[in-house]
Design a protein around this motif. Sequence first.
Motif, PDB file in Angstrom:
ATOM      1  N   GLU A  38       0.412   2.729 -17.692  1.00 36.22           N
ATOM      2  CA  GLU A  38       1.732   2.854 -17.069  1.00 36.22           C
ATOM      3  C   GLU A  38       1.568   3.364 -15.649  1.00 36.22           C
ATOM      4  O   GLU A  38       0.486   3.794 -15.261  1.00 36.22           O
ATOM      5  N   THR A  44      -4.551   3.150  -9.683  1.00 42.60           N
ATOM      6  CA  THR A  44      -4.834   2.954  -8.255  1.00 42.60           C
ATOM      7  C   THR A  44      -5.837   3.992  -7.762  1.00 42.60           C
ATOM      8  O   THR A  44      -6.758   3.661  -6.998  1.00 42.60           O
ATOM      9  N   LYS A  48      -9.373   3.412  -5.855  1.00 44.75           N
ATOM     10  CA  LYS A  48      -9.667   4.030  -4.556  1.00 44.75           C
ATOM     11  C   LYS A  48     -10.922   4.897  -4.628  1.00 44.75           C
ATOM     12  O   LYS A  48     -11.683   4.978  -3.665  1.00 44.75           O
ATOM     13  N   LEU A  53     -12.528   5.530  -1.148  1.00 38.61           N
ATOM     14  CA  LEU A  53     -11.395   5.872  -0.283  1.00 38.61           C
ATOM     15  C   LEU A  53     -10.844   7.247  -0.651  1.00 38.61           C
ATOM     16  O   LEU A  53     -10.181   7.892   0.145  1.00 38.61           O
ATOM     17  N   PHE A  85     -11.412  -5.367  -1.534  1.00 41.42           N
ATOM     18  CA  PHE A  85     -10.308  -4.596  -2.105  1.00 41.42           C
ATOM     19  C   PHE A  85      -9.018  -5.367  -1.876  1.00 41.42           C
ATOM     20  O   PHE A  85      -8.665  -5.647  -0.741  1.00 41.42           O
ATOM     21  N   PHE A  87      -5.204  -4.960  -2.117  1.00 46.60           N
ATOM     22  CA  PHE A  87      -4.210  -3.905  -2.307  1.00 46.60           C
ATOM     23  C   PHE A  87      -2.949  -4.442  -2.964  1.00 46.60           C
ATOM     24  O   PHE A  87      -2.664  -5.648  -2.913  1.00 46.60           O
ATOM     25  N   ALA A  91      -1.377  -5.316   1.896  1.00 44.84           N
ATOM     26  CA  ALA A  91      -1.817  -4.466   3.017  1.00 44.84           C
ATOM     27  C   ALA A  91      -2.420  -5.268   4.158  1.00 44.84           C
ATOM     28  O   ALA A  91      -3.440  -4.886   4.733  1.00 44.84           O
ATOM     29  N   ASP A 164      -5.799  -4.176  -7.072  1.00 48.83           N
ATOM     30  CA  ASP A 164      -4.803  -3.172  -7.427  1.00 48.83           C
ATOM     31  C   ASP A 164      -3.478  -3.871  -7.737  1.00 48.83           C
ATOM     32  O   ASP A 164      -2.806  -4.348  -6.827  1.00 48.83           O
ATOM     33  N   HIS A 198      -0.318  -3.358 -15.012  1.00 52.76           N
ATOM     34  CA  HIS A 198       0.444  -2.857 -16.158  1.00 52.76           C
ATOM     35  C   HIS A 198       0.899  -4.031 -17.027  1.00 52.76           C
ATOM     36  O   HIS A 198       1.626  -3.869 -17.968  1.00 52.76           O
TER      37      HIS A 198
END
Lengths: 267, 294
Positions: A38, A44, A48, A53, A85, A87, A91, A164, A198
Amino acid sequence: MDATISFRDVRLGFEEGEIVHELSFEVYPRETLVLLGETGTGKTLSLKMAAGLMRPQQGEVEVLGRRVSEMPEKALLAFRREIGFVFQEGALFDSLTVEENVAYRLREEHVAEDEIEPRVREALRFVELEHAIDLVPSELSGGMRRRVSIARALITRPPIVLYDSPTAGLDPVTAQTIIALILRLRDTYGVTALLATHRLQDGFALANFYFDAATNRVLPNSKRSAGKVETDSNTRFAVLRDGKVFFEGTTEEMATVKDPYLKRFLV
Amino acid sequence: MRREIVAEQEHVADTPLQGTGKEPPPSEVVREASIYEILLGSAKEAVLRVQEYSYLAAQSVANIFSRPHYVQDTLDQMDSIGVGSLPIVLLTGFFIGAVMVLQTASQFVRFGQTSLTGDAVALALVRELGPTLTSLLVTGRCASGIASELGSMLVTEQVDAMRAMGTDPSRKLVTPRVVATVLVVPLLTTMSDFIGLVGGCVAAVFSLRLGVVQFWTRAIDALEFSDIMQGMMKSIVFAFILSTVGCYKGLTVRGGTQGVGRSTTQAVVISSVLIIVADTFLTKLALYLANKIF
Protein backbone atom coordinates in the motif's frame (compact mmCIF):
# COMPACT_ATOMS: atom_id res chain seq x y z
CA MET A 1 24.51 -17.27 -7.38
CA ASP A 2 25.24 -13.81 -5.97
CA ALA A 3 22.32 -11.43 -5.72
CA THR A 4 22.39 -8.32 -7.91
CA ILE A 5 20.49 -6.28 -5.33
CA SER A 6 20.37 -7.24 -1.68
CA PHE A 7 18.84 -5.45 1.31
CA ARG A 8 19.84 -6.66 4.78
CA ASP A 9 17.94 -5.46 7.85
CA VAL A 10 17.50 -1.98 6.41
CA ARG A 11 15.89 0.69 8.56
CA LEU A 12 14.92 4.21 7.58
CA GLY A 13 12.74 6.68 9.42
CA PHE A 14 11.76 10.32 9.49
CA GLU A 15 10.34 12.66 12.10
CA GLU A 16 6.94 10.98 11.80
CA GLY A 17 8.38 7.55 12.60
CA GLU A 18 10.19 4.58 11.10
CA ILE A 19 8.92 3.83 7.59
CA VAL A 20 11.27 1.02 6.58
CA HIS A 21 11.78 -1.47 9.35
CA GLU A 22 14.20 -4.43 9.12
CA LEU A 23 13.69 -4.76 5.37
CA SER A 24 15.52 -7.67 3.79
CA PHE A 25 15.22 -9.09 0.28
CA GLU A 26 17.34 -10.11 -2.66
CA VAL A 27 17.03 -9.77 -6.42
CA TYR A 28 19.05 -12.18 -8.58
CA PRO A 29 20.50 -11.54 -12.05
CA ARG A 30 17.89 -11.18 -14.83
CA GLU A 31 15.12 -11.45 -12.29
CA THR A 32 12.21 -9.04 -11.74
CA LEU A 33 11.14 -8.56 -8.14
CA VAL A 34 7.71 -6.98 -7.85
CA LEU A 35 7.48 -4.94 -4.64
CA LEU A 36 3.80 -4.81 -3.76
CA GLY A 37 2.37 -2.72 -1.01
CA GLU A 38 0.00 0.00 0.00
CA THR A 39 0.96 3.64 -0.08
CA GLY A 40 3.44 4.49 2.67
CA THR A 41 4.90 1.02 3.13
CA GLY A 42 8.32 2.08 1.85
CA LYS A 43 8.30 0.93 -1.79
CA THR A 44 9.63 4.19 -3.25
CA LEU A 45 12.11 4.55 -0.38
CA SER A 46 13.42 1.04 -1.10
CA LEU A 47 14.02 1.94 -4.76
CA LYS A 48 15.70 5.20 -3.78
CA MET A 49 17.96 3.35 -1.34
CA ALA A 50 18.85 0.81 -4.05
CA ALA A 51 19.94 3.70 -6.30
CA GLY A 52 21.78 5.37 -3.42
CA LEU A 53 19.49 8.40 -3.56
CA MET A 54 18.71 7.84 0.10
CA ARG A 55 20.86 6.30 2.79
CA PRO A 56 19.50 3.77 5.27
CA GLN A 57 19.98 4.59 8.94
CA GLN A 58 20.83 0.97 9.65
CA GLY A 59 21.48 -2.16 7.64
CA GLU A 60 23.18 -2.77 4.33
CA VAL A 61 22.20 -2.23 0.72
CA GLU A 62 24.40 -4.01 -1.80
CA VAL A 63 23.97 -3.52 -5.54
CA LEU A 64 26.19 -5.13 -8.19
CA GLY A 65 28.55 -6.24 -5.44
CA ARG A 66 29.04 -2.72 -4.11
CA ARG A 67 27.88 -1.52 -0.71
CA VAL A 68 25.70 1.38 -1.82
CA SER A 69 24.68 2.27 1.73
CA GLU A 70 28.24 3.25 2.60
CA MET A 71 29.47 4.85 -0.62
CA PRO A 72 30.23 8.59 -0.59
CA GLU A 73 28.06 10.77 -2.88
CA LYS A 74 30.88 11.26 -5.40
CA ALA A 75 31.32 7.52 -5.92
CA LEU A 76 27.55 7.09 -6.05
CA LEU A 77 27.25 9.58 -8.92
CA ALA A 78 29.51 7.40 -11.06
CA PHE A 79 27.88 4.19 -9.84
CA ARG A 80 24.33 5.38 -10.66
CA ARG A 81 25.19 5.41 -14.35
CA GLU A 82 24.78 1.62 -14.20
CA ILE A 83 21.20 1.93 -13.02
CA GLY A 84 18.12 3.07 -14.90
CA PHE A 85 15.48 4.71 -12.75
CA VAL A 86 11.91 5.23 -13.99
CA PHE A 87 10.23 7.69 -11.63
CA GLN A 88 6.56 7.61 -10.72
CA GLU A 89 5.51 10.62 -12.79
CA GLY A 90 8.35 10.26 -15.27
CA ALA A 91 10.37 13.15 -13.75
CA LEU A 92 11.33 14.43 -17.20
CA PHE A 93 13.25 17.72 -17.29
CA ASP A 94 10.47 20.04 -18.35
CA SER A 95 12.72 22.70 -19.83
CA LEU A 96 14.32 20.19 -22.23
CA THR A 97 12.86 18.51 -25.32
CA VAL A 98 12.21 14.78 -25.50
CA GLU A 99 15.44 14.37 -27.47
CA GLU A 100 17.46 16.31 -24.88
CA ASN A 101 15.86 14.34 -22.06
CA VAL A 102 16.67 10.97 -23.61
CA ALA A 103 20.17 12.08 -24.65
CA TYR A 104 20.90 13.65 -21.24
CA ARG A 105 23.14 10.87 -19.95
CA LEU A 106 25.03 10.55 -23.22
CA ARG A 107 25.77 14.29 -23.31
CA GLU A 108 26.90 14.13 -19.65
CA GLU A 109 29.31 11.37 -20.67
CA HIS A 110 30.52 13.48 -23.62
CA VAL A 111 29.50 10.93 -26.24
CA ALA A 112 30.11 12.26 -29.78
CA GLU A 113 27.08 14.14 -31.16
CA ASP A 114 26.89 12.04 -34.35
CA GLU A 115 26.60 8.92 -32.20
CA ILE A 116 23.92 10.43 -29.93
CA GLU A 117 21.19 10.91 -32.54
CA PRO A 118 20.92 7.28 -33.73
CA ARG A 119 20.98 6.03 -30.14
CA VAL A 120 18.23 8.44 -29.09
CA ARG A 121 16.14 7.44 -32.10
CA GLU A 122 16.66 3.78 -31.33
CA ALA A 123 15.57 4.26 -27.71
CA LEU A 124 12.53 6.29 -28.78
CA ARG A 125 11.67 3.71 -31.44
CA PHE A 126 11.77 1.08 -28.69
CA VAL A 127 9.05 2.97 -26.79
CA GLU A 128 7.28 3.82 -30.08
CA LEU A 129 7.67 7.56 -29.67
CA GLU A 130 10.11 8.46 -32.40
CA HIS A 131 7.65 11.01 -33.77
CA ALA A 132 7.69 12.94 -30.45
CA ILE A 133 11.43 13.61 -30.56
CA ASP A 134 11.11 17.41 -30.79
CA LEU A 135 8.23 17.86 -28.36
CA VAL A 136 8.63 19.18 -24.81
CA PRO A 137 7.26 17.19 -21.82
CA SER A 138 4.29 19.56 -21.32
CA GLU A 139 3.02 18.51 -24.76
CA LEU A 140 3.01 14.80 -23.85
CA SER A 141 0.27 12.75 -22.20
CA GLY A 142 0.90 10.93 -18.90
CA GLY A 143 1.54 7.62 -20.64
CA MET A 144 3.89 9.18 -23.19
CA ARG A 145 5.91 10.78 -20.40
CA ARG A 146 6.43 7.39 -18.74
CA ARG A 147 7.48 5.95 -22.09
CA VAL A 148 10.01 8.73 -22.61
CA SER A 149 11.20 8.12 -19.06
CA ILE A 150 11.73 4.43 -19.93
CA ALA A 151 13.63 5.46 -23.08
CA ARG A 152 15.79 7.78 -20.97
CA ALA A 153 16.49 4.98 -18.49
CA LEU A 154 17.50 2.46 -21.16
CA ILE A 155 19.68 4.74 -23.31
CA THR A 156 22.91 3.55 -21.67
CA ARG A 157 21.67 -0.09 -21.50
CA PRO A 158 22.00 -0.34 -17.71
CA PRO A 159 22.05 -3.88 -16.26
CA ILE A 160 19.53 -2.83 -13.57
CA VAL A 161 16.30 -0.87 -13.99
CA LEU A 162 14.23 0.37 -11.05
CA TYR A 163 10.57 1.19 -11.77
CA ASP A 164 8.65 3.31 -9.29
CA SER A 165 4.90 2.67 -9.77
CA PRO A 166 5.19 2.89 -13.57
CA THR A 167 1.45 2.45 -14.10
CA ALA A 168 0.12 4.61 -11.24
CA GLY A 169 -2.57 7.03 -12.35
CA LEU A 170 -2.82 5.65 -15.90
CA ASP A 171 -5.88 4.23 -17.63
CA PRO A 172 -5.85 0.41 -18.04
CA VAL A 173 -4.97 0.50 -21.75
CA THR A 174 -1.99 2.84 -21.26
CA ALA A 175 -0.93 0.84 -18.19
CA GLN A 176 -0.86 -2.28 -20.38
CA THR A 177 1.32 -0.49 -22.92
CA ILE A 178 3.80 0.41 -20.18
CA ILE A 179 3.85 -3.16 -18.84
CA ALA A 180 4.37 -4.46 -22.39
CA LEU A 181 7.39 -2.14 -22.67
CA ILE A 182 8.81 -3.38 -19.38
CA LEU A 183 8.36 -6.97 -20.64
CA ARG A 184 10.08 -6.07 -23.85
CA LEU A 185 12.98 -4.43 -22.04
CA ARG A 186 13.33 -7.50 -19.81
CA ASP A 187 13.17 -10.03 -22.63
CA THR A 188 15.23 -8.06 -25.15
CA TYR A 189 18.06 -6.80 -22.94
CA GLY A 190 17.76 -9.18 -19.96
CA VAL A 191 17.78 -6.48 -17.31
CA THR A 192 17.46 -7.14 -13.61
CA ALA A 193 14.51 -5.15 -12.33
CA LEU A 194 12.91 -4.00 -9.13
CA LEU A 195 9.36 -2.84 -9.73
CA ALA A 196 7.32 -1.07 -7.07
CA THR A 197 3.57 -1.08 -7.60
CA HIS A 198 0.29 -1.34 -5.76
CA ARG A 199 -1.37 -3.14 -8.70
CA LEU A 200 -1.03 -6.90 -8.53
CA GLN A 201 -2.18 -7.23 -12.14
CA ASP A 202 1.08 -5.53 -13.23
CA GLY A 203 3.04 -8.25 -11.49
CA PHE A 204 0.93 -11.05 -12.91
CA ALA A 205 1.26 -9.60 -16.41
CA LEU A 206 5.05 -9.61 -16.01
CA ALA A 207 5.00 -13.17 -14.73
CA ASN A 208 2.56 -14.65 -17.24
CA PHE A 209 3.55 -12.97 -20.51
CA TYR A 210 6.71 -12.70 -22.52
CA PHE A 211 7.89 -10.64 -25.46
CA ASP A 212 8.34 -12.68 -28.59
CA ALA A 213 11.05 -11.08 -30.69
CA ALA A 214 10.13 -13.13 -33.80
CA THR A 215 6.57 -11.85 -34.00
CA ASN A 216 7.31 -8.58 -32.19
CA ARG A 217 4.36 -9.22 -29.88
CA VAL A 218 3.64 -9.84 -26.23
CA LEU A 219 2.36 -13.42 -25.82
CA PRO A 220 1.20 -15.52 -22.88
CA ASN A 221 3.82 -17.91 -21.48
CA SER A 222 1.67 -20.90 -22.51
CA LYS A 223 2.53 -20.10 -26.13
CA ARG A 224 6.24 -20.35 -25.57
CA SER A 225 7.97 -22.82 -27.79
CA ALA A 226 8.70 -26.29 -26.45
CA GLY A 227 11.51 -26.65 -23.99
CA LYS A 228 10.75 -23.42 -22.18
CA VAL A 229 9.08 -23.28 -18.82
CA GLU A 230 5.40 -22.49 -18.83
CA THR A 231 5.44 -19.91 -16.12
CA ASP A 232 8.16 -17.35 -15.82
CA SER A 233 10.29 -18.21 -12.84
CA ASN A 234 12.13 -14.93 -13.33
CA THR A 235 9.39 -12.94 -11.64
CA ARG A 236 8.97 -13.01 -7.89
CA PHE A 237 6.72 -11.07 -5.54
CA ALA A 238 7.51 -9.35 -2.25
CA VAL A 239 4.65 -7.76 -0.36
CA LEU A 240 5.68 -4.95 1.97
CA ARG A 241 3.69 -4.26 5.09
CA ASP A 242 4.70 -1.87 7.87
CA GLY A 243 8.11 -1.37 6.28
CA LYS A 244 9.16 -5.00 6.04
CA VAL A 245 8.63 -7.96 3.75
CA PHE A 246 5.37 -9.58 4.80
CA PHE A 247 5.33 -12.20 2.06
CA GLU A 248 7.84 -13.30 -0.55
CA GLY A 249 7.18 -15.89 -3.19
CA THR A 250 6.66 -17.01 -6.75
CA THR A 251 3.66 -16.24 -8.96
CA GLU A 252 1.89 -19.48 -8.03
CA GLU A 253 2.47 -18.90 -4.34
CA MET A 254 1.13 -15.37 -4.66
CA ALA A 255 -1.93 -16.52 -6.61
CA THR A 256 -2.87 -19.12 -4.01
CA VAL A 257 -2.26 -17.25 -0.77
CA LYS A 258 -4.63 -17.86 2.12
CA ASP A 259 -3.67 -14.88 4.31
CA PRO A 260 -6.61 -12.42 4.53
CA TYR A 261 -4.32 -9.38 4.17
CA LEU A 262 -2.67 -10.74 1.02
CA LYS A 263 -6.00 -11.84 -0.41
CA ARG A 264 -7.03 -8.20 -0.61
CA PHE A 265 -4.44 -7.69 -3.34
CA LEU A 266 -6.03 -10.51 -5.33
CA VAL A 267 -9.51 -8.95 -5.42
CA MET B 1 -26.45 -6.39 17.12
CA ARG B 2 -25.50 -2.82 16.26
CA ARG B 3 -22.17 -3.22 18.05
CA GLU B 4 -21.39 -6.34 15.99
CA ILE B 5 -21.89 -4.49 12.72
CA VAL B 6 -19.55 -1.70 13.79
CA ALA B 7 -16.92 -4.23 14.82
CA GLU B 8 -17.28 -5.95 11.43
CA GLN B 9 -16.86 -2.68 9.54
CA GLU B 10 -13.57 -2.00 11.25
CA HIS B 11 -12.12 -5.12 9.67
CA VAL B 12 -13.54 -4.82 6.16
CA ALA B 13 -12.19 -2.10 3.93
CA ASP B 14 -14.02 -0.57 0.96
CA THR B 15 -11.17 -1.35 -1.41
CA PRO B 16 -8.55 -4.06 -1.25
CA LEU B 17 -5.84 -1.47 -0.67
CA GLN B 18 -7.61 0.69 1.84
CA GLY B 19 -7.50 -1.33 5.04
CA THR B 20 -4.18 -1.82 6.73
CA GLY B 21 -5.43 -4.46 9.09
CA LYS B 22 -3.44 -2.63 11.74
CA GLU B 23 -4.58 -2.48 15.32
CA PRO B 24 -4.97 1.13 16.47
CA PRO B 25 -1.88 2.19 18.43
CA PRO B 26 -2.28 2.10 22.20
CA SER B 27 -3.08 5.58 23.45
CA GLU B 28 -0.06 7.23 25.00
CA VAL B 29 0.02 9.97 27.58
CA VAL B 30 1.69 12.81 25.68
CA ARG B 31 3.69 15.12 27.89
CA GLU B 32 3.56 18.73 26.77
CA ALA B 33 6.96 20.17 25.90
CA SER B 34 8.22 22.96 28.13
CA ILE B 35 9.03 26.43 26.73
CA TYR B 36 12.70 25.68 27.30
CA GLU B 37 12.46 22.54 25.12
CA ILE B 38 10.58 24.39 22.39
CA LEU B 39 13.16 27.19 22.34
CA LEU B 40 16.02 24.71 22.34
CA GLY B 41 14.41 22.80 19.45
CA SER B 42 13.93 25.98 17.40
CA ALA B 43 17.50 27.12 18.11
CA LYS B 44 18.87 23.74 17.00
CA GLU B 45 16.83 23.89 13.81
CA ALA B 46 18.03 27.42 13.07
CA VAL B 47 21.65 26.36 13.55
CA LEU B 48 21.07 23.33 11.30
CA ARG B 49 19.65 25.55 8.54
CA VAL B 50 22.58 27.95 8.78
CA GLN B 51 24.91 24.96 8.57
CA GLU B 52 23.11 23.56 5.52
CA TYR B 53 23.10 26.96 3.82
CA SER B 54 26.81 27.49 4.55
CA TYR B 55 27.62 24.06 3.16
CA LEU B 56 25.66 24.72 -0.04
CA ALA B 57 27.25 28.16 -0.46
CA ALA B 58 30.77 26.76 0.11
CA GLN B 59 30.06 23.83 -2.24
CA SER B 60 28.89 26.21 -4.98
CA VAL B 61 32.28 27.96 -4.85
CA ALA B 62 34.33 24.76 -4.46
CA ASN B 63 32.69 23.32 -7.60
CA ILE B 64 34.34 26.07 -9.68
CA PHE B 65 37.75 24.53 -9.06
CA SER B 66 37.01 21.00 -10.28
CA ARG B 67 35.38 19.32 -13.26
CA PRO B 68 32.82 19.01 -14.74
CA HIS B 69 31.89 22.62 -15.54
CA TYR B 70 28.55 23.58 -17.01
CA VAL B 71 29.58 26.57 -19.12
CA GLN B 72 26.46 26.58 -21.32
CA ASP B 73 24.19 26.55 -18.27
CA THR B 74 26.17 29.47 -16.81
CA LEU B 75 25.80 31.45 -20.05
CA ASP B 76 22.06 30.69 -20.16
CA GLN B 77 21.70 31.92 -16.60
CA MET B 78 23.74 35.06 -17.36
CA ASP B 79 21.33 35.75 -20.19
CA SER B 80 18.26 35.11 -18.08
CA ILE B 81 19.47 36.97 -14.96
CA GLY B 82 21.54 39.69 -16.60
CA VAL B 83 19.86 40.56 -19.90
CA GLY B 84 16.44 39.77 -18.44
CA SER B 85 16.91 42.19 -15.53
CA LEU B 86 18.43 44.97 -17.62
CA PRO B 87 15.19 46.88 -18.49
CA ILE B 88 13.93 47.12 -14.91
CA VAL B 89 17.38 47.96 -13.55
CA LEU B 90 17.87 50.77 -16.09
CA LEU B 91 14.36 52.14 -15.67
CA THR B 92 14.51 52.28 -11.88
CA GLY B 93 18.13 53.52 -11.99
CA PHE B 94 17.11 56.48 -14.15
CA PHE B 95 14.30 57.56 -11.84
CA ILE B 96 16.28 56.99 -8.65
CA GLY B 97 18.98 59.31 -10.00
CA ALA B 98 16.36 61.92 -10.91
CA VAL B 99 14.64 61.67 -7.52
CA MET B 100 17.97 61.95 -5.71
CA VAL B 101 18.68 65.20 -7.52
CA LEU B 102 15.26 66.61 -6.68
CA GLN B 103 15.54 65.61 -3.01
CA THR B 104 19.12 66.78 -2.43
CA ALA B 105 18.59 69.98 -4.41
CA SER B 106 15.66 70.93 -2.19
CA GLN B 107 18.14 70.96 0.71
CA PHE B 108 21.05 72.57 -1.16
CA VAL B 109 18.75 75.37 -2.39
CA ARG B 110 18.44 76.54 1.21
CA PHE B 111 22.21 77.21 1.27
CA GLY B 112 22.41 78.36 -2.35
CA GLN B 113 24.67 75.39 -3.18
CA THR B 114 22.70 73.59 -5.91
CA SER B 115 25.94 73.05 -7.81
CA LEU B 116 26.92 70.43 -5.20
CA THR B 117 24.02 68.24 -6.31
CA GLY B 118 26.22 66.34 -8.77
CA ASP B 119 28.67 65.38 -5.99
CA ALA B 120 25.95 64.13 -3.66
CA VAL B 121 24.12 62.13 -6.29
CA ALA B 122 27.28 60.55 -7.69
CA LEU B 123 28.53 59.45 -4.27
CA ALA B 124 25.14 58.18 -3.10
CA LEU B 125 24.53 56.28 -6.32
CA VAL B 126 27.92 54.66 -6.77
CA ARG B 127 28.58 53.82 -3.13
CA GLU B 128 25.15 52.88 -1.95
CA LEU B 129 22.01 53.13 -4.04
CA GLY B 130 23.38 51.55 -7.22
CA PRO B 131 24.53 48.24 -5.71
CA THR B 132 21.77 48.00 -3.09
CA LEU B 133 18.82 48.82 -5.31
CA THR B 134 20.11 46.77 -8.23
CA SER B 135 20.61 43.78 -5.94
CA LEU B 136 17.18 44.19 -4.39
CA LEU B 137 15.60 44.38 -7.84
CA VAL B 138 17.51 41.29 -8.99
CA THR B 139 16.47 39.60 -5.74
CA GLY B 140 12.81 40.29 -6.45
CA ARG B 141 13.14 39.02 -9.96
CA CYS B 142 15.73 36.24 -9.75
CA ALA B 143 16.03 34.91 -6.18
CA SER B 144 12.31 34.18 -6.41
CA GLY B 145 12.74 32.71 -9.89
CA ILE B 146 15.64 30.50 -8.82
CA ALA B 147 13.80 29.29 -5.69
CA SER B 148 10.59 28.48 -7.56
CA GLU B 149 12.39 26.80 -10.47
CA LEU B 150 14.58 24.59 -8.27
CA GLY B 151 11.69 24.00 -5.86
CA SER B 152 9.42 22.81 -8.68
CA MET B 153 12.21 20.56 -9.96
CA LEU B 154 12.59 19.10 -6.48
CA VAL B 155 8.89 18.34 -5.92
CA THR B 156 8.52 16.78 -9.37
CA GLU B 157 11.55 14.53 -8.65
CA GLN B 158 13.62 16.13 -11.41
CA VAL B 159 16.46 16.76 -8.96
CA ASP B 160 16.38 13.09 -7.91
CA ALA B 161 16.25 12.10 -11.59
CA MET B 162 19.37 14.20 -12.16
CA ARG B 163 21.17 12.48 -9.27
CA ALA B 164 19.93 9.10 -10.53
CA MET B 165 21.61 9.84 -13.87
CA GLY B 166 24.93 10.61 -12.21
CA THR B 167 24.80 14.41 -12.20
CA ASP B 168 25.58 16.42 -9.07
CA PRO B 169 22.74 18.98 -8.73
CA SER B 170 25.00 21.42 -6.90
CA ARG B 171 27.26 21.51 -9.97
CA LYS B 172 24.54 21.54 -12.59
CA LEU B 173 21.99 23.77 -10.87
CA VAL B 174 23.62 25.80 -8.09
CA THR B 175 27.10 26.77 -9.32
CA PRO B 176 25.97 28.08 -12.75
CA ARG B 177 23.35 30.29 -11.06
CA VAL B 178 25.76 31.61 -8.42
CA VAL B 179 28.57 32.28 -10.92
CA ALA B 180 26.19 33.91 -13.40
CA THR B 181 24.67 36.19 -10.74
CA VAL B 182 28.05 37.19 -9.31
CA LEU B 183 29.25 38.07 -12.82
CA VAL B 184 26.22 40.01 -14.00
CA VAL B 185 25.11 41.96 -10.92
CA PRO B 186 28.28 44.16 -10.86
CA LEU B 187 27.73 44.85 -14.59
CA LEU B 188 24.09 45.73 -13.97
CA THR B 189 25.16 47.94 -11.07
CA THR B 190 27.62 49.81 -13.28
CA MET B 191 24.92 50.44 -15.87
CA SER B 192 22.42 51.43 -13.19
CA ASP B 193 24.97 53.91 -11.75
CA PHE B 194 25.53 55.48 -15.16
CA ILE B 195 21.83 55.67 -16.04
CA GLY B 196 21.15 57.04 -12.54
CA LEU B 197 23.60 59.87 -13.24
CA VAL B 198 21.92 60.47 -16.61
CA GLY B 199 18.55 60.65 -14.81
CA GLY B 200 20.08 63.01 -12.24
CA CYS B 201 21.52 65.15 -15.01
CA VAL B 202 18.15 65.41 -16.77
CA ALA B 203 16.45 66.42 -13.50
CA ALA B 204 19.23 68.91 -12.71
CA VAL B 205 19.07 70.51 -16.14
CA PHE B 206 15.30 70.82 -16.32
CA SER B 207 14.46 71.48 -12.69
CA LEU B 208 17.55 73.28 -11.28
CA ARG B 209 18.72 74.90 -14.53
CA LEU B 210 22.23 73.49 -13.93
CA GLY B 211 24.50 73.04 -16.93
CA VAL B 212 25.14 69.51 -18.26
CA VAL B 213 28.92 70.00 -18.19
CA GLN B 214 28.81 71.44 -14.70
CA PHE B 215 26.78 68.48 -13.40
CA TRP B 216 29.03 65.83 -14.98
CA THR B 217 32.25 67.57 -14.02
CA ARG B 218 31.23 67.76 -10.38
CA ALA B 219 29.86 64.21 -10.40
CA ILE B 220 33.04 62.73 -11.89
CA ASP B 221 35.36 64.82 -9.72
CA ALA B 222 33.54 63.74 -6.58
CA LEU B 223 34.14 60.06 -7.29
CA GLU B 224 37.32 58.33 -6.20
CA PHE B 225 38.58 54.87 -7.03
CA SER B 226 37.65 53.67 -3.54
CA ASP B 227 34.01 54.68 -4.11
CA ILE B 228 33.78 52.56 -7.24
CA MET B 229 35.51 49.65 -5.50
CA GLN B 230 33.08 49.94 -2.60
CA GLY B 231 30.11 49.73 -4.97
CA MET B 232 31.58 46.77 -6.86
CA MET B 233 32.51 44.88 -3.71
CA LYS B 234 28.99 45.31 -2.38
CA SER B 235 27.33 44.16 -5.57
CA ILE B 236 29.48 41.00 -5.69
CA VAL B 237 28.61 40.10 -2.09
CA PHE B 238 24.92 40.90 -2.60
CA ALA B 239 24.83 38.79 -5.76
CA PHE B 240 26.37 35.86 -3.88
CA ILE B 241 23.80 36.24 -1.09
CA LEU B 242 20.74 36.43 -3.36
CA SER B 243 21.77 33.53 -5.58
CA THR B 244 22.80 31.16 -2.81
CA VAL B 245 19.71 31.95 -0.70
CA GLY B 246 17.51 31.42 -3.79
CA CYS B 247 19.17 28.05 -4.50
CA TYR B 248 19.07 26.98 -0.86
CA LYS B 249 15.38 27.79 -0.45
CA GLY B 250 14.60 26.06 -3.75
CA LEU B 251 16.45 22.87 -2.88
CA THR B 252 14.96 22.62 0.62
CA VAL B 253 11.28 22.93 -0.33
CA ARG B 254 8.95 20.91 1.89
CA GLY B 255 5.29 20.28 1.21
CA GLY B 256 4.60 20.15 -2.53
CA THR B 257 3.52 23.11 -4.64
CA GLN B 258 2.35 25.07 -1.60
CA GLY B 259 5.84 24.67 -0.20
CA VAL B 260 7.30 26.05 -3.44
CA GLY B 261 5.27 29.25 -3.01
CA ARG B 262 6.36 29.57 0.61
CA SER B 263 10.02 29.01 -0.23
CA THR B 264 9.88 31.57 -3.04
CA THR B 265 8.57 34.24 -0.68
CA GLN B 266 11.11 33.30 1.97
CA ALA B 267 13.94 33.48 -0.58
CA VAL B 268 13.06 37.09 -1.41
CA VAL B 269 12.51 38.15 2.20
CA ILE B 270 15.66 36.49 3.56
CA SER B 271 17.86 37.72 0.69
CA SER B 272 16.56 41.29 1.01
CA VAL B 273 17.10 41.40 4.77
CA LEU B 274 20.57 39.82 4.49
CA ILE B 275 21.54 42.28 1.74
CA ILE B 276 20.57 45.29 3.85
CA VAL B 277 22.25 43.91 6.97
CA ALA B 278 25.38 43.02 5.00
CA ASP B 279 25.32 46.52 3.49
CA THR B 280 25.86 48.10 6.92
CA PHE B 281 28.89 45.96 7.69
CA LEU B 282 30.32 46.27 4.18
CA THR B 283 30.01 50.08 4.32
CA LYS B 284 31.93 50.14 7.60
CA LEU B 285 34.56 47.78 6.17
CA ALA B 286 34.84 49.75 2.92
CA LEU B 287 35.27 53.06 4.70
CA TYR B 288 37.94 51.50 6.94
CA LEU B 289 39.78 50.03 3.94
CA ALA B 290 39.48 53.30 1.99
CA ASN B 291 41.22 55.14 4.83
CA LYS B 292 43.95 52.49 5.14
CA ILE B 293 44.69 51.78 1.48
CA PHE B 294 43.60 54.62 -0.76
